[in-house]
Scaffold this active site. Structure first.
Site, PDB file in Angstrom:
ATOM      1  N   ASN A  65       0.834  -1.198   0.000  1.00 39.70           N
ATOM      2  CA  ASN A  65       0.000   0.000   0.000  1.00 39.70           C
ATOM      3  C   ASN A  65       0.869   1.249   0.000  1.00 39.70           C
ATOM      4  OD1 ASN A  65      -2.565  -1.334   0.162  1.00 39.70           O
ATOM      5  ND2 ASN A  65      -2.145  -1.744   2.324  1.00 39.70           N
ATOM      6  N   CYS A  74      -4.328  -7.107  -5.081  1.00 38.66           N
ATOM      7  CA  CYS A  74      -4.806  -5.884  -5.720  1.00 38.66           C
ATOM      8  C   CYS A  74      -5.152  -6.221  -7.166  1.00 38.66           C
ATOM      9  CB  CYS A  74      -3.733  -4.797  -5.655  1.00 38.66           C
ATOM     10  SG  CYS A  74      -4.213  -3.264  -6.488  1.00 38.66           S
ATOM     11  N   ASN A  76      -6.511  -4.326  -9.750  1.00 35.52           N
ATOM     12  CA  ASN A  76      -5.975  -3.393 -10.751  1.00 35.52           C
ATOM     13  C   ASN A  76      -4.458  -3.502 -10.823  1.00 35.52           C
ATOM     14  OD1 ASN A  76      -8.397  -2.165 -11.648  1.00 35.52           O
ATOM     15  ND2 ASN A  76      -8.454  -0.889  -9.816  1.00 35.52           N
ATOM     16  N   ARG A 197      -7.756   0.787   2.649  1.00 35.33           N
ATOM     17  CA  ARG A 197      -6.919   0.806   3.848  1.00 35.33           C
ATOM     18  C   ARG A 197      -5.466   1.067   3.441  1.00 35.33           C
ATOM     19  NH1 ARG A 197      -5.838  -5.547   5.580  1.00 35.33           N
ATOM     20  NH2 ARG A 197      -5.372  -6.229   3.465  1.00 35.33           N
ATOM     21  N   CYS A 205     -10.553   0.227  -7.541  1.00 33.38           N
ATOM     22  CA  CYS A 205     -10.017  -0.846  -6.689  1.00 33.38           C
ATOM     23  C   CYS A 205     -10.519  -2.160  -7.268  1.00 33.38           C
ATOM     24  CB  CYS A 205     -10.474  -0.671  -5.245  1.00 33.38           C
ATOM     25  SG  CYS A 205     -10.041  -2.050  -4.155  1.00 33.38           S
ATOM     26  N   GLY A 206      -9.604  -2.966  -7.817  1.00 27.51           N
ATOM     27  CA  GLY A 206     -10.016  -4.177  -8.509  1.00 27.51           C
ATOM     28  C   GLY A 206     -10.683  -5.199  -7.608  1.00 27.51           C
TER      29      GLY A 206
END
Length: 266
Positions: A65, A74, A76, A197, A205-206
């Site tokens: 992140n 994730c 994407n 988060r 957000c995939g």
């Protein structure tokens, strides 16, 4: 240190190729690289490292992140990761096997974009989220990482939500934090915003889109196991096919820049 930058529907990532494990990516290094004023800027960082010797994949997506914390998955980011591997001729063919912390994932390449087999959604309990004193009930969903999908009322508008500060949630249900999706519309076409988060609000957000699609189908017909859902995010549009075995996420992935940086060192 070499880097690239890419995005999937506006969800952007710093990419660090590290085939020889040269770079010790400390959380503060990741946070600096992802900083939009003092670094390259991104919602997260994708470190490209070889898969383990016991894996039939060639590459592992080490995803972090923007604050430097480690994340499981994730969607994407995985499409951007696959696009980078293809552009750099690190893989070939139209079916890529990639290792992630949420297990092995399959990316299928076509002229229209990249489709990711996200695995199946795991539904948890109902829970709540609070946005500056306004409280909604949502559905907990795991896509290898935690989500709370909240359907807004017909009178609510996504653009009225203030997501500049993290919404509150129940830490007993989500002890490791949660990605919060807010949804309007109904199956087969919905729109969403997301507060991730460790990042804040992102344009897409995939895994969140996959969780939203699975929830929209379930709300439409609790017995349905198959359906196609179009999900609009601030950064564009993604298409999702829900099957009894998996959720297939399709959309664009683009590499926009490459260069070298001395923001961190080996």
């Amino acid at each position: 240190m070499p880097f690239a930058k890419g995005h999937g529907t506006g969800n952007d990532f710093v990419i660090i190729p590290d085939p020889h494990h040269r770079y010790d990516m400390k959380p503060e290094d990741v946070a600096l690289l992802c900083h939009r004023r003092f670094g390259i800027g991104g919602d997260g960082l994708l470190r490209v490292v070889p898969a383990g010797s016991d894996s039939d994949a060639d590459w592992f997506m080490d995803y972090r992140n923007a604050d430097g914390s480690i994340a499981e998955m994730c969607g994407n980011g995985l499409r951007v990761f696959a696009r980078y591997l293809l552009d750099q001729a690190l893989v070939s063919g139209d079916r890529l096997v990639i290792d992630t912390r949420a297990g092995q994932k399959i990316a299928t390449v076509s002229p229209e974009g990249i489709q990711i087999d996200m695995g199946s959604a795991e539904f948890g309990p109902a829970s709540w989220t609070d946005v500056h004193g306004f409280t909604w009930t949502g559905q907990a969903v795991s896509m290898g990482n935690p989500h709370l999908v909240t359907q807004l009322a017909e009178s609510d508008r996504l653009e009225d939500l203030d997501l500049t500060r993290p919404p509150r949630f129940d830490p007993d249900v989500f002890p490791n934090g949660v990605n919060l999706e807010f949804v309007t519309g109904h199956y087969p076409h919905v729109a969403m915003r997301v507060h991730e988060r460790g990042v804040g609000e992102t344009l897409s957000c995939g895994t969140g889109v996959a969780a939203v699609a699975a929830t929209a189908l379930r709300r439409h017909d609790p017995d349905a196991t198959t359906g196609h859902v179009t999900v609009d995010v601030p950064g564009g549009r993604l298409e999702v096919d829900v099957t009894p075995e998996s959720i297939l996420l399709s959309g664009p992935a683009t590499i926009v820049a490459a260069g070298r940086t001395d923001l961190t060192s080996p």
